[in-house]
Design an enzyme around this catalytic site. Structure first.
Site: not given
Ligand code: NAP
Length: 317
Positions: A236, A265, A283
């Protein structure tokens, strides 16, 4: 039998939405403008029994508290760091995730990012496309991946799959996590992340995000990895001190990075985009047709067994 009312909180892949729609009475908060969310939740509070959410958005306390008949939150990801687990426990709400089915894809991407960063594959691609090969001749030499010392933070499902892959490249593997695992004798356990970084050429973040792992890749860790080291993050964004990462990469105190996840993000620091020693992906660790279908099927299967009062397949709570 009356179909269970399932609330979709955030956008998900089309296949999952179609399957939810086919099997349950699907309600879409996702289609409601934010200023209408409270009214929508109030209107359906007495009927919604299940919520589906995803890793980028999670589920905070508001829907958990407002939906009086809520029984289960099914997360379309393995990580559940944005989900208010304490609230779920407190309310007796069950939680499921999608472990295992995405492991191989995330591990593949981690290795791909490491090789892409060391061999500068995206830059090499631009070099050919922009006609610079023809104009300027040979591309600059890069750094080998095979045989490099790989350190993994979090030797769980994904970390272990990364370890197995890099072994095939002749890379010695070390790892750090809170618990030493005696059943990985071929991998060296190091007691701190700084020690792990100091003994690695490539440091891979593959652990879960929690209070102890937030910011686990600190300035000190980056200094220990050093100018020849590469950081790969498939965990993460919040695992890494991002401003320090940008500074270390820009100043050459860290050799390179391959990053699939970011702090905020989809906002990625502009400074990272300008750096040639960094490879960025949006991602997409689990982002293949095969894996997203398997994840969707697992979300649906958990909801179905729950509706039938059978044991959950992949319970978190
Ligand atoms: P897992 O099997 O549960 O493994 C988690 C690992 O993290 C364990 O080895 C655990 O060991 C370690 N860990 C947990 N807290 C830690 C801490 N504070 N410090 C150091 N290590 C810690 O989970 P997984 O399936 O491998 O998934 C791992 C993570 O990958 C997920 O939580 C998610 O954040 C991320 N992920 C990213 C993508 C992507 O698209 N990029 C996709 C899927 C998953 P200990 O408990 O012993 O510390």
């Amino acid at each position: 039998m009356e179909s269970m009312a399932v609330l979709l909180l955030h956008p998900v892949d089309k296949y999952l939405e179609q399957e939810l729609d086919r099997r349950f009475r699907l309600l879409r908060l996702v289609d409601v403008p934010p200023d209408g969310h409270a009214d929508f939740l109030r209107a359906h509070a007495a009927s919604v029994r299940a919520v589906v959410t995803s890793c980028g958005s999670g589920c905070d306390a508001a829907p958990i508290d407002q939906l009086q008949r809520l029984q289960i939150v099914a997360c379309y990801s393995v990580g559940y760091d944005l989900l208010d687990l304490d609230r779920c426990r407190h309310r007796g709400v069950r939680v499921t995730n999608t472990p295992g089915v995405l492991t191989d894809d995330v591990a593949d991407l981690a290795v791909g990012l490491a090789i892409a960063a060391l061999r500068r594959i995206p830059n090499a691609d631009h070099y050919v496309r922009n006609g610079r090969w023809k104009a300027n001749g040979h591309y600059a030499l890069t750094t080998r991946f095979s045989g490099k010392r790989v350190g993994i933070i979090g030797l769980g499902r994904i970390g272990l799959a990364i370890a197995k892959r890099v072994e095939a490249f002749g890379c010695p593997v070390s790892y750090y996590q809170r618990t030493r695992q005696a059943y990985y004798p071929t991998y060296t356990y190091l007691r701190t992340v700084v020690d792990l970084a100091a003994n690695s050429d490539v440091l891979v973040v593959a652990c879960a995000l929690n209070e102890q792992s937030r910011g686990i890749v600190s300035r000190e860790v980056m200094e220990a990895l050093g100018p020849g080291g590469v950081l790969v993050n498939v965990g993460r964004g919040a695992h890494v001190d991002e401003p320090e990462l940008v500074a270390a990469l820009s100043e050459g105190r860290l050799g390179g990075a391959g990053l699939d996840v970011f702090d905020d993000e989809p906002d990625v620091p502009e400074a990272l985009m300008a750096l040639h020693n960094v490879v960025l992906s949006p991602h997409v660790g689990s982002g293949t047709w095969e894996t997203r279908k398997a994840m969707a099927d697992l979300v649906v299967a958990n909801l179905e067994v729950h509706a039938l009062n059978k044991p959950l397949l992949t319970p978190v709570v």
